[in-house]
Design an enzyme around this catalytic site. Structure first.
Site, mmCIF file in Angstrom:
data_model
loop_
_atom_site.group_PDB
_atom_site.id
_atom_site.type_symbol
_atom_site.label_atom_id
_atom_site.label_comp_id
_atom_site.label_asym_id
_atom_site.label_seq_id
_atom_site.Cartn_x
_atom_site.Cartn_y
_atom_site.Cartn_z
ATOM 1 N N HIS A 1 0.845 -1.204 0.000
ATOM 2 C CA HIS A 1 0.000 0.000 0.000
ATOM 3 C C HIS A 1 0.878 1.251 0.000
ATOM 4 O O HIS A 1 0.584 2.228 -0.689
ATOM 5 C CB HIS A 1 -0.870 0.045 1.252
ATOM 6 C CG HIS A 1 -1.879 -1.059 1.350
ATOM 7 N ND1 HIS A 1 -1.816 -2.040 2.300
ATOM 8 C CD2 HIS A 1 -2.985 -1.323 0.606
ATOM 9 C CE1 HIS A 1 -2.838 -2.861 2.167
ATOM 10 N NE2 HIS A 1 -3.557 -2.464 1.132
ATOM 11 N N ASP B 1 -3.455 -7.491 -7.333
ATOM 12 C CA ASP B 1 -4.849 -7.833 -7.641
ATOM 13 C C ASP B 1 -5.040 -7.585 -9.138
ATOM 14 O O ASP B 1 -5.680 -6.613 -9.548
ATOM 15 C CB ASP B 1 -5.796 -6.975 -6.806
ATOM 16 C CG ASP B 1 -5.710 -7.334 -5.336
ATOM 17 O OD1 ASP B 1 -6.050 -8.475 -4.981
ATOM 18 O OD2 ASP B 1 -5.262 -6.485 -4.546
HETATM 19 O O1 PAF Z 1 -7.918 -3.951 -3.225
HETATM 20 C C1 PAF Z 1 -8.606 -3.608 -2.235
HETATM 21 O O2 PAF Z 1 -8.098 -3.383 -1.132
HETATM 22 C C2 PAF Z 1 -10.104 -3.455 -2.394
HETATM 23 O O3 PAF Z 1 -10.626 -4.418 -3.245
HETATM 24 C C3 PAF Z 1 -10.525 -2.027 -2.838
HETATM 25 C C4 PAF Z 1 -10.002 -1.696 -4.217
HETATM 26 C C5 PAF Z 1 -10.006 -1.000 -1.836
HETATM 27 C C6 PAF Z 1 -12.049 -1.937 -2.877
HETATM 28 O O4 PAF Z 1 -12.619 -2.188 -1.633
#
Ligand code: PAF
Length: 287
Positions: A41, A154
């Site tokens: 993140h 993802d």
């Molecule tokens: O990847 C994630 O953490 C979630 O799927 C997101 C994009 C924040 C949507 O809730």
């Protein structure tokens, strides 16, 4: 100018902070997250800081993307630690709304990207992507960012969001940032926190299998079918791991490939105990 950091829970406060930043000539970057922030993140935050002037991180564990038997209730929510990480990383604004703020009534309107949302993760987690595309569009409409940052980890999610934005003319640019890995290759994920010491070792089989696929296709000149078989062989031979899928697909359509191309992606989903893990590796053969 000293860095200012704020958190808001209401959509009005969010919009007014973003409006002020925009009126001051700043471009808005958004990093949507479900919290339990890790270095993956934070790499998105870094990219957002490099490429935009005012960085909004959203922290919201979105109930509509969890299936009835999934981990919504026990999903980690270390809010104080997350806020400290955001502040230290130079985030300008955190939006961490309550569920009632985001879904004040039972949500009757959903957005869906048919086809692409039904394969791979979509086939194993029915309704998951409908929840993801709906919350992401809602967050875009709340934050109104110029650029939004997602992780390549993802893979299918970022592809679907790109389709959503293109199909519905949403005025936001999507940036996909590389997967961040632990030194031993494990892709960073909030769900890694669920793994036991032994489970964490078992989980290394995913990144190992991706390397095997890459070697098979790029070094050994094997076909996607052979590379797929080698990944599956490695994963199914790993004690403690249950394979959901492992495939070599076209990096845009996600359809299984027979012939090697310049735009492939190896994708894996597997369970280690009750923890479901995904990983992927784009692989391009140069012509
Ligand atoms: O990847 C994630 O953490 C979630 O799927 C997101 C994009 C924040 C949507 O809730």
């Amino acid at each position: 100018m000293p860095h200012s950091f704020a958190t808001v829970q209401s959509i009005n406060d969010l919009r007014s902070a973003v409006r002020d930043a925009r009126q001051n000539g700043r471009t808005i970057g958004c990093v949507p997250t479900m919290g339990a922030l890790h270095d993956g993140h934070l790499s998105l935050v870094e990219a957002a800081r490099r490429e935009t002037d005012f960085v909004v991180v959203t922290i919201f564990v979105n109930p509509t993307q969890f299936g009835p038997s999934e981990d919504l209730a026990k999903y980690p929510r270390p809010l104080e630690a997350d806020l400290a990480k955001c502040r230290a990383a130079g985030v300008d604004l955190v939006f961490n709304p309550e569920v009632e703020t985001v879904y004040p009534t039972a949500n009757a309107t959903f957005v869906e990207v048919p086809g692409l949302s039904e394969v791979l993760e979509g086939a194993h987690r029915p309704g998951h992507f409908r929840g993801v595309t709906t919350i992401v569009l809602k967050l875009f409409n709340m934050v109104l960012p110029d650029v939004a940052f997602f992780g390549q980890k993802d893979y299918q999610q970022q592809l679907l969001i790109r389709h959503l934005v293109a199909d519905l003319n949403v005025p936001v640019r999507i940036r996909t940032c590389p997967t961040v890995r632990e030194p031993d290759g494990l892709a960073m994920s909030s769900r890694n926190a669920y793994l036991s010491t032994e489970g964490r070792q078992t989980a290394l089989a995913l990144s190992q299998a991706l390397k095997i696929a890459e070697q098979s296709l790029c070094d050994d000149g094997q076909s996607p079918a052979e590379a797929r078989a080698r990944m599956i062989e490695h994963l199914t031979a790993t004690p403690g791991l249950t394979l959901d899928y492992a495939t070599i697909a076209d990096s845009h359509s996600l359809e299984d490939l027979d012939e090697a191309t310049s735009e492939m992606v190896a994708l894996i989903a597997a369970r280690v105990g009750t923890t479901r893990l995904i990983d992927n590796q784009p692989i391009g053969l140069s012509s």
